[in-house]
Structures are given as C-alpha cells and as structure tokens.
Write an enzyme that holds these catalytic residues in place. Structure first.
Site, PDB file in Angstrom:
ATOM      1  N   GLU A 149     -23.040 -12.401 -24.288  1.00  0.00           N
ATOM      2  CA  GLU A 149     -22.294 -13.065 -23.198  1.00  0.00           C
ATOM      3  C   GLU A 149     -21.459 -12.101 -22.366  1.00  0.00           C
ATOM      4  O   GLU A 149     -21.336 -12.264 -21.151  1.00  0.00           O
ATOM      5  CB  GLU A 149     -21.371 -14.158 -23.776  1.00  0.00           C
ATOM      6  CG  GLU A 149     -22.092 -15.382 -24.297  1.00  0.00           C
ATOM      7  CD  GLU A 149     -22.521 -15.285 -25.752  1.00  0.00           C
ATOM      8  OE1 GLU A 149     -22.522 -14.168 -26.319  1.00  0.00           O
ATOM      9  OE2 GLU A 149     -22.872 -16.333 -26.323  1.00  0.00           O
ATOM     10  N   ALA A 168     -27.565 -20.352 -24.578  1.00  0.00           N
ATOM     11  CA  ALA A 168     -27.265 -21.470 -23.694  1.00  0.00           C
ATOM     12  C   ALA A 168     -27.948 -21.184 -22.363  1.00  0.00           C
ATOM     13  O   ALA A 168     -28.253 -20.033 -22.044  1.00  0.00           O
ATOM     14  CB  ALA A 168     -25.754 -21.599 -23.522  1.00  0.00           C
ATOM     15  N   GLU A 201     -25.262 -18.655 -32.204  1.00  0.00           N
ATOM     16  CA  GLU A 201     -24.185 -19.565 -32.621  1.00  0.00           C
ATOM     17  C   GLU A 201     -24.735 -20.770 -33.386  1.00  0.00           C
ATOM     18  O   GLU A 201     -24.100 -21.277 -34.307  1.00  0.00           O
ATOM     19  CB  GLU A 201     -23.380 -20.002 -31.394  1.00  0.00           C
ATOM     20  CG  GLU A 201     -22.562 -18.842 -30.830  1.00  0.00           C
ATOM     21  CD  GLU A 201     -21.955 -19.151 -29.477  1.00  0.00           C
ATOM     22  OE1 GLU A 201     -22.729 -19.334 -28.512  1.00  0.00           O
ATOM     23  OE2 GLU A 201     -20.725 -19.218 -29.392  1.00  0.00           O
ATOM     24  N   GLY A 230     -25.862 -18.614 -27.535  1.00  0.00           N
ATOM     25  CA  GLY A 230     -25.821 -19.935 -28.168  1.00  0.00           C
ATOM     26  C   GLY A 230     -26.860 -20.088 -29.273  1.00  0.00           C
ATOM     27  O   GLY A 230     -26.672 -20.872 -30.208  1.00  0.00           O
TER      28      GLY A 230
END
Ligand code: COA
Length: 257
Positions: free
Chosen positions: A132, A64, A112, A109
């Site tokens: 993260e 992300a 993910e 992300g």
C-alpha cells in the site's frame, strides 16, 4: 445469494472457499466482501468446523480493488476500510477454524485476508506483501494490527513501510506460514489439515480459538483507528496520486503533501 466472486463447496464438516475471479487476480471489492460475509454466515448455519480459503489462478488475492479506491473520497475510504475490518474480524471470531492456502499473490487486502485466518499454508509460488505504501496509502483491512501480532513489530514495520514483496520461504522464516509446499500439494495438504481439525469437537475447537485469540487480541477493535488513518490518506495529494498512478500504469510522483 448468487455467488460471482467466490465458490463454496461443503463436504461433511469441512468447506472449501475459493476466490473465483482469476482474471482480476481475485481483487477484493465491495461485492467480494459482501459474498464473503454471506459465506461466513452460511458456514455457521451449516456447522462447518474447518474451512479452507484459497484463490483460483495465479493469485490468492492481489488486494483491495485499487481501481475502485482511486474513485473514493475520505468518507468512502473510511466506510470501505471499516467494512473490510469488520468482515475479517468475523473470520477471527467465527467458531470454525480457517486455513488460508496461499497459492499465489497475497498482496495488500489479500494478505490481510490470510492474516485473519487461523493457520496459513503456502505454495512455493506464493508472494506476500503489504504494498500500500507504494500507492500512497496504508493497509486498511486490519494489516496494521494483525501483521505485527503475527511476525512482530520490527518485521511488520519493514513489510508495511517498505512495501516490499516476500517469497514463501521468507514468509516461513518470518513465522507467517506453517509450511511451504509444492503447488500441487497445497490443496491436498490443506484438506488433510482441515479434516484433522474437523475430527475434533467443534465447540471445543471454537473455545480453544477464542482463548488463543484472547492472548493476542486486536487492540483496534472493529478497525476504528486503522480506518480513520487509512481514510486520512485520501485527503493527501500523494494518496490520490499513488492510486491514480496504478490505474494509469505509471510510477507515482509523490510530493510529500
Ligand atoms: N486492484 C485492482 N485491479 C487489480 C489489482 C488490484 N489490487 N491487482 C491486479 N489488478 C488487475 C490489473 O489492473 C489487471 O487488470 P487490467 O488488465 O484490466 O489492467 C489484472 O488485474 C491483471 O494484473 P496485472 O497487473 O496485469 O498482472 P501482473 O502479473 O503484471 O502483475 C501484480 C501482478 C499482482 C504484481 C500486480 O497486478 C499488482 O501489483 N497489483 C496490485 C497489488 C497491490 O498493490 N495491492 C494492494 C492494493 S491495496
């Protein structure tokens, strides 16, 4: 919709979806998520039975958008996490079978996104991880739910709590990917797999996918719990410090508050 972050090509009942911002290592920001949602709708309309997801350049997706997250407050972070969760859940609920062809960095992300796919192939150059924790936050696009389901809670805790990176062979050993292949073999392998799937009956494939997903379904439907906990990180000094430190290209100074 004009696509800037993704490139889509459909051939018969298979599709190739490429994350197409290699300079930014295919980061996932609001726009990329919106385009992904558009593409998922389009694949449905076109009756695509098997879709490959891959990244252009040296990343599948490096996560992300940390630069955008460094500007978010708790509320914005919760909305961003819910959005990612909901769109990734649409991949899981989509009738098409999604094959992630992980060509390079699949971090945060990006990992993910690969976890939301049905099957994963890795190039020998792929790098996996949920870093993260090193940014003072937690995964927010379903990683806390899907990773334990796929590699077991013990390994998932190692991955998420240490934030370490893993190579393709380690991802294979963990059971995350089907196979590791040389970089130039990745797309041909993924295409052969997608074609093998597309030769089956589309509706029956979709039923099989639904039945298998029912056996391991998400506990956290729509990511409500994860999004709330993800957003909480943004109320801590350490969350804001970790994100800011990435943007400023320095080591974060965590203070346990
Ligand atoms: N968000 C925002 N920008 C990112 C990004 C992310 N997740 N990952 C990479 N970028 C940007 C970099 O800031 C850089 O842009 P800049 O030149 O404008 O500063 C560009 O993409 C290239 O990345 P760079 O870090 O220079 O490449 P590298 O080869 O040195 O390192 C990585 C590659 C993947 C190891 C490194 O980019 C990285 O650690 N990215 C963040 C991974 C992460 O923590 N993801 C989880 C986020 S939730």
């Amino acid at each position: 919709m004009h696509l800037e972050c993704l490139q889509l090509s459909i051939s018969g009942k298979t599709a190739l979806v490429e994350l197409a911002r290699p300079d930014q290592l295919n980061v996932l920001d609001e726009q990329a998520l919106n385009e992904l949602e558009f593409v998922l709708n389009h694949l449905l309309e076109q009756g695509v039975k098997a879709a490959i997801l891959t990244g252009q350049g040296r990343a599948f997706a490096a996560g992300a958008d940390v630069k955008a997250m460094a500007e978010m407050d708790e509320r914005a972070a919760r909305a961003f996490s819910l959005k990612g969760n909901q769109i990734f859940q649409r991949i899981e609920e989509h009738p098409a079978i999604f094959v992630a062809a992980v060509n390079g960095y699949a971090l945060g992300g990006g990992l993910e996104l690969a976890l939301a796919c049905d099957l994963r192939l890795a190039s020998s150059k792929a790098v996996f991880g949920q870093p993260e924790i090193n940014l003072g936050i937690i995964p927010g696009f379903g990683g806390t739910q899907r990773l334990p389901r796929l590699i077991g809670p013990t390994r998932a805790k190692e991955w998420i709590l240490t934030g370490r990176r893993y190579n393709a062979q380690e991802a294979l050993t963990a059971g995350l990917v089907l196979e590791v292949v040389e970089p130039e073999e990745l797309l041909p392998k993924a295409q052969a797999l997608a074609q093998e799937l597309a030769d089956k009956s589309g509706p029956i494939l979709a039923l099989a996918k639904r039945a298998i997903n029912a056996s391991t379904g998400l506990v956290d439907q729509n990511g409500q719990t994860e999004a709330g906990l993800f957003a909480s990180c943004f109320t801590y000094h350490d969350g804001m410090e970790g994100l800011k430190a990435f943007v400023e290209k320095r080591k974060p100074q965590f203070q346990d508050r």
